[in-house]
Write a protein that holds these residues in place. Sequence first.
Motif: not given
Length: 197
Positions: A93, A96-98, A101
């Motif tokens: 997760r 994916d978040d990193w 961005q």
Amino acid sequence: MLKVGITGNIGSGKTTVSKLFELLGVPVFYADDAAKNIMVTDAILIAEIKTAFGEQSYFDDGTLNRKHIAGIVFNDAAQLAKLNSLTHPAVFRAFDDWSAQITRAPYVIKEAALLFESSSFKMCDKSIMVTAPFEMRIQRVIQRDQLDRAEIEKREARQFTEERKVEMADYVIKNDETELVIPQVLELHRKFLTIDK
């Protein structure tokens, strides 16, 4: 955006190779560092670890009781698998978040010791295996971390063999002092710049 995974067994030099890609302007996600961070910041993961390994898994100030966790997992394969089954999805997760961005990069890299073992290579479009002979890797780790040989071999045994990872990888970088590493990195960098994603 193209996602490239980098791995290698202990002492292979995967972090050094990742730093070379960073010098070329490629953002690198270091999975082990991320795991250490999310184990003390991700509320879901913290709750799962406390449930699995006891409230004493964390100190009152919220820091992880590494000694307690290590005492449980490092001599019990089933307990280690349980910890990994909690931690790996949280790291996925975070990756994916990193990567979501990052908008101004030709591609990104995920550096992970357990890229293949955790199946996180499936989140990547390409994978690189950094290799070096076993004895060379042992000596590097002894010098770097002042660990004894038995401890290094124990950690090595928890990973897939180099041979298995080489078979699974799309590319191999040899870090065995017979070939220069920088030209190998530059060659792959040029290759990745041509891959449309």
